[in-house]
Each structure stands twice: as structure tokens, then as C-alpha cells.
Design an enzyme around this catalytic site. Sequence first.
Site, PDB file in Angstrom:
ATOM      1  N   CYS A  30      25.108   6.726  -8.201  1.00  0.00           N
ATOM      2  CA  CYS A  30      25.360   8.064  -8.729  1.00  0.00           C
ATOM      3  C   CYS A  30      25.833   7.945 -10.180  1.00  0.00           C
ATOM      4  O   CYS A  30      26.825   7.262 -10.444  1.00  0.00           O
ATOM      5  CB  CYS A  30      26.426   8.747  -7.874  1.00  0.00           C
ATOM      6  SG  CYS A  30      27.077  10.243  -8.610  1.00  0.00           S
ATOM      7  N   THR A  66       3.920  18.831  15.147  1.00  0.00           N
ATOM      8  CA  THR A  66       5.282  18.353  15.441  1.00  0.00           C
ATOM      9  C   THR A  66       5.421  18.067  16.931  1.00  0.00           C
ATOM     10  O   THR A  66       4.887  18.805  17.753  1.00  0.00           O
ATOM     11  CB  THR A  66       6.371  19.346  14.993  1.00  0.00           C
ATOM     12  OG1 THR A  66       7.656  18.830  15.384  1.00  0.00           O
ATOM     13  CG2 THR A  66       6.192  20.736  15.569  1.00  0.00           C
ATOM     14  N   SER A  67       6.177  16.987  17.240  1.00  0.00           N
ATOM     15  CA  SER A  67       6.441  16.669  18.641  1.00  0.00           C
ATOM     16  C   SER A  67       7.482  17.625  19.223  1.00  0.00           C
ATOM     17  O   SER A  67       7.676  17.660  20.435  1.00  0.00           O
ATOM     18  CB  SER A  67       6.930  15.223  18.774  1.00  0.00           C
ATOM     19  OG  SER A  67       8.099  15.039  18.002  1.00  0.00           O
ATOM     20  N   CYS A  90      24.291  11.810  -4.036  1.00  0.00           N
ATOM     21  CA  CYS A  90      25.424  10.890  -3.976  1.00  0.00           C
ATOM     22  C   CYS A  90      26.059  10.947  -2.590  1.00  0.00           C
ATOM     23  O   CYS A  90      26.134  12.013  -1.984  1.00  0.00           O
ATOM     24  CB  CYS A  90      26.440  11.292  -5.043  1.00  0.00           C
ATOM     25  SG  CYS A  90      27.902  10.235  -5.038  1.00  0.00           S
ATOM     26  N   HIS A 123      14.478  19.492   6.331  1.00  0.00           N
ATOM     27  CA  HIS A 123      15.024  18.125   6.343  1.00  0.00           C
ATOM     28  C   HIS A 123      15.096  17.488   4.962  1.00  0.00           C
ATOM     29  O   HIS A 123      15.200  16.269   4.854  1.00  0.00           O
ATOM     30  CB  HIS A 123      14.210  17.235   7.307  1.00  0.00           C
ATOM     31  CG  HIS A 123      14.379  17.608   8.750  1.00  0.00           C
ATOM     32  ND1 HIS A 123      13.539  17.185   9.754  1.00  0.00           N
ATOM     33  CD2 HIS A 123      15.319  18.370   9.366  1.00  0.00           C
ATOM     34  CE1 HIS A 123      13.937  17.666  10.919  1.00  0.00           C
ATOM     35  NE2 HIS A 123      15.018  18.400  10.708  1.00  0.00           N
ATOM     36  N   TYR A 176      12.866   3.618   2.802  1.00  0.00           N
ATOM     37  CA  TYR A 176      12.586   4.795   1.969  1.00  0.00           C
ATOM     38  C   TYR A 176      11.782   4.428   0.730  1.00  0.00           C
ATOM     39  O   TYR A 176      10.914   5.192   0.296  1.00  0.00           O
ATOM     40  CB  TYR A 176      13.888   5.526   1.608  1.00  0.00           C
ATOM     41  CG  TYR A 176      14.357   6.379   2.766  1.00  0.00           C
ATOM     42  CD1 TYR A 176      13.766   7.616   2.992  1.00  0.00           C
ATOM     43  CD2 TYR A 176      15.316   5.924   3.654  1.00  0.00           C
ATOM     44  CE1 TYR A 176      14.143   8.393   4.077  1.00  0.00           C
ATOM     45  CE2 TYR A 176      15.702   6.691   4.744  1.00  0.00           C
ATOM     46  CZ  TYR A 176      15.118   7.919   4.952  1.00  0.00           C
ATOM     47  OH  TYR A 176      15.471   8.682   6.026  1.00  0.00           O
TER      48      TYR A 176
HETATM   49  C1  BJW Z   1      -1.042  15.705  14.761  1.00  0.00           C
HETATM   50  C2  BJW Z   1      -1.978  14.986  14.073  1.00  0.00           C
HETATM   51  C3  BJW Z   1      -2.943  15.725  13.415  1.00  0.00           C
HETATM   52  C4  BJW Z   1      -0.689  13.572  14.925  1.00  0.00           C
HETATM   53  N1  BJW Z   1      -2.912  17.053  13.472  1.00  0.00           N
HETATM   54  N2  BJW Z   1      -1.033  17.030  14.809  1.00  0.00           N
HETATM   55  C5  BJW Z   1      20.122  19.585  20.940  1.00  0.00           C
HETATM   56  C6  BJW Z   1      20.357  20.643  20.069  1.00  0.00           C
HETATM   57  C7  BJW Z   1      20.666  20.400  18.722  1.00  0.00           C
HETATM   58  C8  BJW Z   1      20.741  19.089  18.234  1.00  0.00           C
HETATM   59  C9  BJW Z   1      20.525  18.057  19.108  1.00  0.00           C
HETATM   60  C10 BJW Z   1      20.232  18.297  20.438  1.00  0.00           C
HETATM   61  N3  BJW Z   1      20.080  17.100  21.037  1.00  0.00           N
HETATM   62  C11 BJW Z   1      20.261  16.130  20.101  1.00  0.00           C
HETATM   63  C12 BJW Z   1      20.532  16.690  18.907  1.00  0.00           C
HETATM   64  C13 BJW Z   1      20.789  15.962  17.661  1.00  0.00           C
HETATM   65  C14 BJW Z   1      19.571  15.553  16.865  1.00  0.00           C
HETATM   66  C15 BJW Z   1      18.298  15.596  17.684  1.00  0.00           C
HETATM   67  O1  BJW Z   1      17.535  16.526  17.697  1.00  0.00           O
HETATM   68  N4  BJW Z   1      17.998  14.501  18.386  1.00  0.00           N
HETATM   69  C16 BJW Z   1      16.791  14.409  19.242  1.00  0.00           C
HETATM   70  C17 BJW Z   1      15.965  13.195  18.854  1.00  0.00           C
HETATM   71  C18 BJW Z   1      17.221  14.386  20.674  1.00  0.00           C
HETATM   72  N5  BJW Z   1      19.455  16.437  15.723  1.00  0.00           N
HETATM   73  C19 BJW Z   1      20.165  16.211  14.618  1.00  0.00           C
HETATM   74  O2  BJW Z   1      20.971  15.284  14.543  1.00  0.00           O
HETATM   75  C20 BJW Z   1      19.989  17.169  13.479  1.00  0.00           C
HETATM   76  N6  BJW Z   1      21.247  17.630  13.027  1.00  0.00           N
HETATM   77  C21 BJW Z   1      22.054  18.328  13.808  1.00  0.00           C
HETATM   78  O3  BJW Z   1      21.766  18.671  14.931  1.00  0.00           O
HETATM   79  O4  BJW Z   1      23.242  18.631  13.215  1.00  0.00           O
HETATM   80  C22 BJW Z   1      24.249  19.286  13.980  1.00  0.00           C
HETATM   81  C23 BJW Z   1      25.482  19.337  13.101  1.00  0.00           C
HETATM   82  C24 BJW Z   1      26.063  20.559  12.819  1.00  0.00           C
HETATM   83  C25 BJW Z   1      27.205  20.601  12.031  1.00  0.00           C
HETATM   84  C26 BJW Z   1      27.759  19.422  11.531  1.00  0.00           C
HETATM   85  C27 BJW Z   1      27.173  18.206  11.803  1.00  0.00           C
HETATM   86  C28 BJW Z   1      26.012  18.153  12.603  1.00  0.00           C
HETATM   87  C29 BJW Z   1      19.338  16.475  12.284  1.00  0.00           C
HETATM   88  C30 BJW Z   1      17.959  16.005  12.562  1.00  0.00           C
HETATM   89  C31 BJW Z   1      17.404  15.240  11.366  1.00  0.00           C
HETATM   90  C32 BJW Z   1      16.058  14.641  11.642  1.00  0.00           C
HETATM   91  N7  BJW Z   1      15.703  13.776  10.570  1.00  0.00           N
HETATM   92  C33 BJW Z   1      14.411  13.114  10.572  1.00  0.00           C
HETATM   93  C34 BJW Z   1      14.399  12.067   9.436  1.00  0.00           C
HETATM   94  C35 BJW Z   1      14.323  12.810   8.091  1.00  0.00           C
HETATM   95  C36 BJW Z   1      14.315  11.879   6.958  1.00  0.00           C
HETATM   96  C37 BJW Z   1      13.107  10.978   6.899  1.00  0.00           C
HETATM   97  O5  BJW Z   1      11.957  11.399   7.011  1.00  0.00           O
HETATM   98  O6  BJW Z   1      13.334   9.811   6.720  1.00  0.00           O
HETATM   99  O7  BJW Z   1      13.353  14.065  10.390  1.00  0.00           O
HETATM  100  S1  BJW Z   1      13.989  12.356  12.122  1.00  0.00           S
HETATM  101  C38 BJW Z   1      12.255  12.684  12.021  1.00  0.00           C
HETATM  102  O8  BJW Z   1      11.887  13.528  13.144  1.00  0.00           O
HETATM  103  C39 BJW Z   1      12.058  13.510  10.745  1.00  0.00           C
HETATM  104  C40 BJW Z   1      11.135  14.593  11.235  1.00  0.00           C
HETATM  105  O9  BJW Z   1      11.213  15.710  10.383  1.00  0.00           O
HETATM  106  C41 BJW Z   1      11.593  14.843  12.630  1.00  0.00           C
HETATM  107  C42 BJW Z   1      10.597  15.532  13.518  1.00  0.00           C
HETATM  108  O10 BJW Z   1       9.481  14.722  13.718  1.00  0.00           O
HETATM  109  P1  BJW Z   1       8.042  15.382  13.748  1.00  0.00           P
HETATM  110  O11 BJW Z   1       7.725  15.975  12.432  1.00  0.00           O
HETATM  111  O12 BJW Z   1       7.916  16.269  14.906  1.00  0.00           O
HETATM  112  O13 BJW Z   1       7.100  14.081  13.875  1.00  0.00           O
HETATM  113  P2  BJW Z   1       6.704  13.251  15.188  1.00  0.00           P
HETATM  114  O14 BJW Z   1       6.236  11.929  14.731  1.00  0.00           O
HETATM  115  O15 BJW Z   1       7.758  13.275  16.198  1.00  0.00           O
HETATM  116  O16 BJW Z   1       5.470  14.079  15.784  1.00  0.00           O
HETATM  117  C43 BJW Z   1       4.218  14.170  15.117  1.00  0.00           C
HETATM  118  C44 BJW Z   1       3.301  15.035  15.954  1.00  0.00           C
HETATM  119  O17 BJW Z   1       2.089  15.216  15.235  1.00  0.00           O
HETATM  120  C45 BJW Z   1       2.935  14.434  17.316  1.00  0.00           C
HETATM  121  O18 BJW Z   1       3.163  15.411  18.322  1.00  0.00           O
HETATM  122  C46 BJW Z   1       1.443  14.133  17.193  1.00  0.00           C
HETATM  123  O19 BJW Z   1       0.731  14.335  18.413  1.00  0.00           O
HETATM  124  C47 BJW Z   1       1.026  15.118  16.149  1.00  0.00           C
HETATM  125  N8  BJW Z   1      -0.143  14.751  15.369  1.00  0.00           N
HETATM  126  N9  BJW Z   1      -1.671  13.615  14.256  1.00  0.00           N
HETATM  127  C48 BJW Z   1      -1.905  17.653  14.208  1.00  0.00           C
HETATM  128  N10 BJW Z   1      -3.914  15.092  12.716  1.00  0.00           N
HETATM  129 ZN    ZN Z   2      28.763  10.767  -7.108  1.00  0.00          ZN
END
Ligand code: BJW
Ligand code: ZN
Length: 261
Positions: free
Chosen positions: A165, A206-207, A140, A132, A72
Site C-alpha cells: 500500500c 453459475t453453480s 490495502c 465479488h 491471482y
Molecule cells: C457454463 C458454461 C457455459 C460452464 N455456459 N454455463 C449461507 C448463507 C450465506 C452465506 C453462507 C451460507 N453458507 C455458507 C456461507 C458462507 C460463504 C458461502 O457461500 N459458502 C458456500 C461455498 C457454502 N459465503 C461467503 O463467505 C460470502 N460472504 C458472506 O457470506 O459474508 C457474510 C458476512 C457478513 C458480515 C460480516 C462478515 C461476513 C462471500 C463469498 C465470496 C466468494 N468469493 C469467490 C472468490 C472471489 C475472488 C476470486 O475470484 O478469486 O467468488 S468464491 C468463487 O465462487 C467466486 C465466484 O464468484 C463464486 C461463485 O462461483 P460461480 O460463478 O458460480 O462459478 P462455479 O465454478 O461454481 O460454477 C460455474 C457454472 O458455470 C457451473 O454450474 C457450470 O456448469 C457452468 N458453466 N460452462 C454456461 N459455457
Molecule cells: Zn494502507
Amino acid sequence: MTPGSVDDPVRALREAIAAARGILIVTGAGVSAESGVPTFRGEGGLWKRRRVEDLATPGAFRRDPRTVWEWYAERREAIGRCTPNAAHRAIAALLLRRSDVTVVTQNVDGLHDRAIIEAGEELPHPRLIHLHGSLFTLRCVSCPWQEPHSAAPIDPSSEVSLPRCPACGAMARPGVVWFGEPLPEAALREASIAATAAELCLVVGTSAVVYPAASIPQVAVEAGARLAEFNPSPTPLTPLATWIFRQAAGKILPYIIHEVE
Ligand code: BJW
Ligand code: ZN
């Protein structure tokens, strides 16, 4: 342009934007790629050979807070040097021009916010929804303390130098949503409301594999919206799309959006 050429979908989408009541724009890491911010998946997506799924979890932070903070700290510094690109600016222009546009971003880099500031508006913008969290918020691990928009450098060289914190002395962590954690309730609710109300949904860079964010455009389509995808690669949302633009977002979005009244 001749009939059937590339200009036809452009013209059709411009007309759809002009006619739509309610536009939802959902963005991911790809919208910031042209600013120099690495995406999570695909080329350049690994950090020291680790996948985001192995770093962005509460378990990884508990086991090895120094390594997670190192990731980070590097990203905070690198992104601090990046600037919004033409796609951020085009999206900000549309958001500020029309009161029926909502932007829902998965990004934690703050570049949509900075494009809004550059356009002369104040933050927070009520129709820019962060699903996110933010890289520039600390919170904290144990009490409700959080500090927004701290750009101070983090020193991850040892456990004692990691941020703490000020309220309770426990470890501070990035104010982002990790795997297995719930998304901010209000943000998810507002995103779902905007999805249900939208007649048009633009999905940019987004993917669409991370849930529940990936379900927001699906909700919009189920509620009757037409979808335009801006992504060089196909995604699980591609079959739902009326318009597909395989160019980089910073090239095609300004061309479409700036021409719309
Ligand atoms: C271009 C380009 C150009 C390139 N122009 N395009 C089914 C249902 C619900 C949940 C789940 C489920 N199955 C599994 C889950 C759980 C999980 C999940 O989804 N896992 C999958 C991987 C399978 N989800 C979670 O855990 C979430 N929470 C949750 O479900 O909670 C439930 C709950 C309820 C109550 C109590 C407790 C729990 C939380 C998800 C958090 C994701 N966090 C991250 C990290 C954030 C912090 C950080 O940045 O460090 O978020 S992971 C990472 O992926 C980040 C992003 O926001 C996220 C999405 O990625 P994104 O933005 O799509 O990027 P890429 O790299 O994947 O894609 C980029 C795209 O751009 C590509 O397609 C390129 O082609 C394109 N591109 N250049 C236009 N110039
Ligand atoms: Zn605290």
C-alpha cells in the site's frame, strides 16, 4: 420447427423478454468459460490441487500471501489475454438497449465491462453490479487505500516483491470478496432492489452454491419473477426455473437476445 421442439421455449422466452418490465441477469464464472477463463468448480476448477474455498480466504492470505498472490497474478495475466465472448456481448446489448435491465455478476474478470466498452459505452455502468469485486483492483489490508483497474503485473516470487500500500506500507491484496467477508453493501442492496423489481430473471453460468449471491435469483422468484437458467449442468436453482437451457451460454444467449426487439 414442429410443436414441442426446441424452438418453443426459445420463442416463449423471447416473448417473455419483450413483455417483461424489469429484467435481472445474474451471471457466474460459466459465462466466461467460452472466453477461456476457468470456472471454480468442476473440471479445471482446481489450481495446483487447491480448491477455491482454500485459497480465497483472509486466513489463507495471512498464512501464505505469496501463494495466494501467485494464484491471482496468474489469473490476472491469463484473463488479460481473454476477450469477451458472444454471451457477454448479448448481455451488454440487452443492458444498453433497455433501461429496465440490471446485470448482477459474481465475476471478477471484467469481461462484462469490456463488452460494454466494445459496444461503445463508458464505464462504470450504473446497472452492472459487481458482487465479488474485481481482479484488477488492489486494496490495502489495513487502510482504505485502493487502486481500481490496475493491470500492472504482480511479481509473487518473494514476499518483498509483493505489492504494498503506497499510503501506509501494509500489504496490498486483490480487491475481491473472499469467503467470510461481507459483500460490498451498496452492490448487495442494489442487487436486492433489482431482484425485487424484476419480472424476469436470467441466471447464466453459475453453480449457485455461493451465498449471498445465490439468494438473489431466489429473491426475484419470491417477488414474482419467472426464471430462465442457462447452464449445461443442473443447479439448486433448477427447480425454480420456468425455462432451462442446457447449452453453452455463448451459443444460446445471442440466439435468444439478439432476436428480441
Ligand atoms: C457454463 C458454461 C457455459 C460452464 N455456459 N454455463 C449461507 C448463507 C450465506 C452465506 C453462507 C451460507 N453458507 C455458507 C456461507 C458462507 C460463504 C458461502 O457461500 N459458502 C458456500 C461455498 C457454502 N459465503 C461467503 O463467505 C460470502 N460472504 C458472506 O457470506 O459474508 C457474510 C458476512 C457478513 C458480515 C460480516 C462478515 C461476513 C462471500 C463469498 C465470496 C466468494 N468469493 C469467490 C472468490 C472471489 C475472488 C476470486 O475470484 O478469486 O467468488 S468464491 C468463487 O465462487 C467466486 C465466484 O464468484 C463464486 C461463485 O462461483 P460461480 O460463478 O458460480 O462459478 P462455479 O465454478 O461454481 O460454477 C460455474 C457454472 O458455470 C457451473 O454450474 C457450470 O456448469 C457452468 N458453466 N460452462 C454456461 N459455457
Ligand atoms: Zn494502507
